[in-house]
Design a protein around this motif. Structure first.
Motif, short mmCIF file in Angstrom:
data_model
loop_
_atom_site.label_atom_id
_atom_site.label_comp_id
_atom_site.label_asym_id
_atom_site.label_seq_id
_atom_site.Cartn_x
_atom_site.Cartn_y
_atom_site.Cartn_z
N GLU A 117 0.96 -1.32 -0.05
CA GLU A 117 -0.12 -0.03 0.05
C GLU A 117 0.85 1.21 -0.15
O GLU A 117 0.45 2.11 -0.76
CB GLU A 117 -0.95 0.00 1.22
CG GLU A 117 -1.88 1.21 1.18
CD GLU A 117 -2.67 1.16 2.53
OE1 GLU A 117 -3.66 1.95 2.58
OE2 GLU A 117 -2.50 0.26 3.33
N GLN A 128 0.74 4.13 -2.86
CA GLN A 128 0.66 5.43 -2.56
C GLN A 128 1.61 6.28 -3.14
O GLN A 128 1.38 7.40 -3.79
CB GLN A 128 0.22 5.81 -1.29
CG GLN A 128 -1.03 5.17 -0.64
CD GLN A 128 -1.46 5.72 0.75
OE1 GLN A 128 -0.86 6.59 1.13
NE2 GLN A 128 -2.64 5.02 1.24
N VAL A 161 3.85 10.14 1.78
CA VAL A 161 2.43 9.69 1.73
C VAL A 161 1.45 10.69 2.46
O VAL A 161 0.37 10.33 2.86
CB VAL A 161 2.24 8.38 1.95
CG1 VAL A 161 2.96 7.30 0.95
CG2 VAL A 161 2.57 8.12 3.22
N PRO A 173 -5.88 9.88 0.49
CA PRO A 173 -6.23 8.85 -0.30
C PRO A 173 -7.60 8.76 -0.60
O PRO A 173 -8.38 9.09 0.22
CB PRO A 173 -5.65 7.59 0.27
CG PRO A 173 -5.47 8.05 1.74
CD PRO A 173 -5.13 9.56 1.71
N TYR A 187 -10.53 5.93 -1.68
CA TYR A 187 -10.53 4.13 -1.91
C TYR A 187 -12.14 3.97 -2.44
O TYR A 187 -12.90 4.64 -2.36
CB TYR A 187 -10.63 3.57 -0.53
CG TYR A 187 -9.28 3.90 0.06
CD1 TYR A 187 -8.36 2.84 -0.29
CD2 TYR A 187 -8.89 4.72 0.95
CE1 TYR A 187 -6.86 3.07 0.35
CE2 TYR A 187 -7.91 4.77 1.81
CZ TYR A 187 -6.72 4.03 1.42
OH TYR A 187 -5.34 3.98 1.91
N LEU A 235 -7.51 1.26 -3.74
CA LEU A 235 -7.21 2.77 -3.80
C LEU A 235 -7.31 3.18 -5.33
O LEU A 235 -6.88 2.89 -6.30
CB LEU A 235 -5.62 3.04 -3.86
CG LEU A 235 -4.99 4.35 -3.55
CD1 LEU A 235 -5.50 5.18 -2.30
CD2 LEU A 235 -3.46 4.45 -3.28
N SER A 252 -7.50 6.98 -6.04
CA SER A 252 -6.78 8.14 -6.42
C SER A 252 -5.98 8.71 -5.13
O SER A 252 -6.37 8.14 -4.11
CB SER A 252 -7.68 8.99 -6.87
OG SER A 252 -8.41 9.69 -6.32
N PHE A 253 -5.13 9.83 -5.15
CA PHE A 253 -4.56 10.21 -4.04
C PHE A 253 -4.20 11.88 -4.44
O PHE A 253 -3.52 11.99 -5.10
CB PHE A 253 -3.19 9.41 -3.82
CG PHE A 253 -2.51 9.96 -2.29
CD1 PHE A 253 -2.53 8.98 -1.48
CD2 PHE A 253 -1.77 10.91 -2.30
CE1 PHE A 253 -1.97 9.14 -0.30
CE2 PHE A 253 -1.17 11.15 -1.13
CZ PHE A 253 -1.41 10.49 -0.05
#
Length: 558
Positions: free
Chosen positions: A15, A19, A63, A67, A69, A76, A78-79
């Protein structure tokens, strides 16, 4: 069977990498990224690549962001990163800390940021005792009215980390590149540093942008009209101007190359192939025989300081000018003698004066520039080569309206209170209070020599004779008779004007052959670096107690 905790750790690492990959890969469809490229600007991570040594960036807060979800799968989607990218890196091997605005995320406004990320970066630079570099583009986490809706209330503004900025300035070099519209909080950061550089046609600086200004003052101005480089490069808000972003990064790298990583270290000594005994014949004739004639002081500087190794058969000087576009009567910058960094302070006789005075009178901006530069050198322990050719303070109604004497007193105070060694060379004029302060900055305690072209006194001779013999001159029967009397008086004073007469009375300690300036200055700076600067550094370390880490008067830890 594999341990379930191992699987959990593997999932966490996966994860993390996912990210990080989203944050570090540009989204070509993102409106903010598209706008950044449409304005011919580098993306924030492209800037870090251009600024830092290859593969040297170690990110802090990689990060930090928001985020998003998928509600059904939990994957995930997008961020949205924080609009500040921070971390350690190296520039030509020198370790630094960088805080870089990402204008593609909400234009750098507070509602696109994560609270205290940028101030935390400034704290890390101070604690690690490494230079801090700010890449400013936007409001850098400053105010946005959209935040009021998110919070459900307004708020009394605080310093927003500016206190940490000032704490950091007290310990390490701080340099800022202005790479877009720099507004509000970021504008304050831009001037709370030791060096700043704008990019022509790309960056602007203002306390509030055009929409706010239009509401407040009814001025309908573009960003360039309000705060473009032509405004702030001439008023001293920024030090230097660059033609491209890469040029700005190169200037920051060069600026830092002369300075120690913190006030607790000595400036870096480099190898030098330029002989300290080099004597330049041009120095014999560089000062014109006619006292009012101008000359190129930058050429004079380059003849004295170290030259770099030949590049494409061209030999370049180590002189790096700071503030060339403002306070132009004063010339300041860094250079090296025998590989040792020094500050250069002198005046430009091509500015502020006609042929009668020879130019170079120090005005309000020149005084501010002098004080700022002397304080910079004193703070980081760079000895100062002080080349004096100063006819005095600028005079006249404009000079009085701009409070020249008030700002001039600040420059005199900076010189007098400096603890760094100063090597003073009176190359031509030293008149009045200003000339006296620059020609004897340590009140008789420093090293001072003069060239045979020296010319000094309480007043320049021509103006002084006019004042002292005003009644006799006005009583002359005709303009011709007045001119003859003036010339006769000047001839009488000429016999006592020679600097040799002053040396005979020990009014100047030594007159030297101009060609010996570099050898003598190199010998001086070698002694300073070996015997004087280490003592000053020891005093500084004991004063601030590196082992016990006491707090300063303001309560922050150095």
């Amino acid at each position: 069977m594999p341990d379930s905790s191992d699987a959990a750790r593997s999932g966490s690492i996966s994860e993390l990498k996912e990210q990080q990959n989203l944050v570090r890969t540009p989204n070509l469809q993102d409106p903010g990224y598209i706008r950044q490229k449409a304005n011919a600007k580098l993306w924030v991570r492209e800037r870090l690549t251009a600024l830092l040594d290859k593969d040297s960036f170690v990110e802090v807060g990689s990060v930090t962001g928001k985020p998003v979800y998928d509600e059904e799968t939990g994957a995930l989607k997008s961020f949205v990163p924080a609009n500040s990218v921070t971390g350690f890196g190296r520039i030509n091997g020198l370790k630094v800390f960088v805080t870089a605005d990402d204008f593609s995320v909400r234009g750098g406004h507070a509602d696109g940021g994560i609270q205290m990320k940028a101030p935390y970066g400034e704290l890390q630079a101070r604690k690690a005792r490494v230079p801090l570099i700010r890449l400013l583009d936007g409001s850098s986490g400053g105010g946005s009215v959209a935040t009021y809706l998110t919070m459900g209330a307004t708020y009394i503004p605080g310093l927003a980390g500016l206190g940490r900025s000032m704490d950091t300035m007290a310990v390490v070099p701080v340099a800022s590149a202005l790479l877009g519209p720099v507004v509000g909080l970021a504008a304050a950061k831009a001037v709370l540093g030791h060096f700043s550089v704008m990019v022509k046609g790309l960056s602007q600086l203002f306390a509030a942008g055009p929409p706010v200004v239009k509401q407040a003052t009814f001025e309908d101005l573009s960003k360039e009209e309000l705060g473009g480089w032509e405004i702030h490069a001439q008023n001293g808000s920024v030090d230097n101007v660059a033609t491209t972003e890469q040029d700005a990064f190169n200037q920051i790298a060069r600026f830092l190359s002369y300075l120690p990583s913190s006030i607790f270290a000595l400036p870096p000594i480099t190898s030098c192939t330029d002989p300290p005994t080099r004597r330049e014949e041009q120095l014999i004739s560089i000062i014109p025989k006619r006292r009012a004639r101008p000359y190129d002081v930058r050429q004079l500087i380059c003849l004295v300081v170290d030259t770099s190794s030949p590049v494409d058969d061209a030999i370049t000087s180590t002189f790096f000018e700071i503030g060339a576009t403002w306070g132009r009567c004063i010339v300041t910058g860094f250079a090296r003698l025998s590989g040792r960094p020094i500050g250069i302070l002198t005046s430009d006789c091509l500015v502020n004066g006609g042929m009668s005075s020879g130019g170079g009178a120090i005005d309000a901006l020149g005084s501010q520039k002098s004080a700022r530069f002397v304080n910079l050198c004193d703070h980081f322990g760079l000895p100062l080569l002080n080349l004096v050719d100063l006819p005095g303070f600028a005079i006249g109604s404009i000079a009085e309206r701009s409070a020249t004497i008030r700002h001039g007193a600040t420059a005199l105070s900076a010189l007098y209170n400096a603890t760094i060694p100063i090597y003073t060379v009176v190359i031509r004029r030293a008149f009045g209070v200003a000339g006296g302060a620059f020609a004897d900055p340590e009140d008789g305690a420093g090293i001072r020599v003069a060239w045979p072209s020296g010319d000094w006194g309480s007043l320049p001779l021509e103006g002084g004779v006019e004042a002292a013999y005003k009644r006799q001159l006005n009583a002359a029967g005709s303009p011709e008779a007045r001119e003859k009397l003036m010339n006769d008086l000047l001839d009488k004073f000429e016999s006592v004007r020679s600097p040799m007469k002053t040396a005979n009375k020990f009014g100047v300690e030594e007159i030297i052959d101009p060609r010996d300036t570099r050898p003598l200055a190199c010998e001086w700076v070698e002694h300073v670096y070996e015997h004087i600067l280490p003592q000053l550094l020891t005093y500084k370390q004991s004063r601030f107690g590196l082992d016990s880490k006491p707090t300063s008067g303001r309560g922050y830890r150095l």
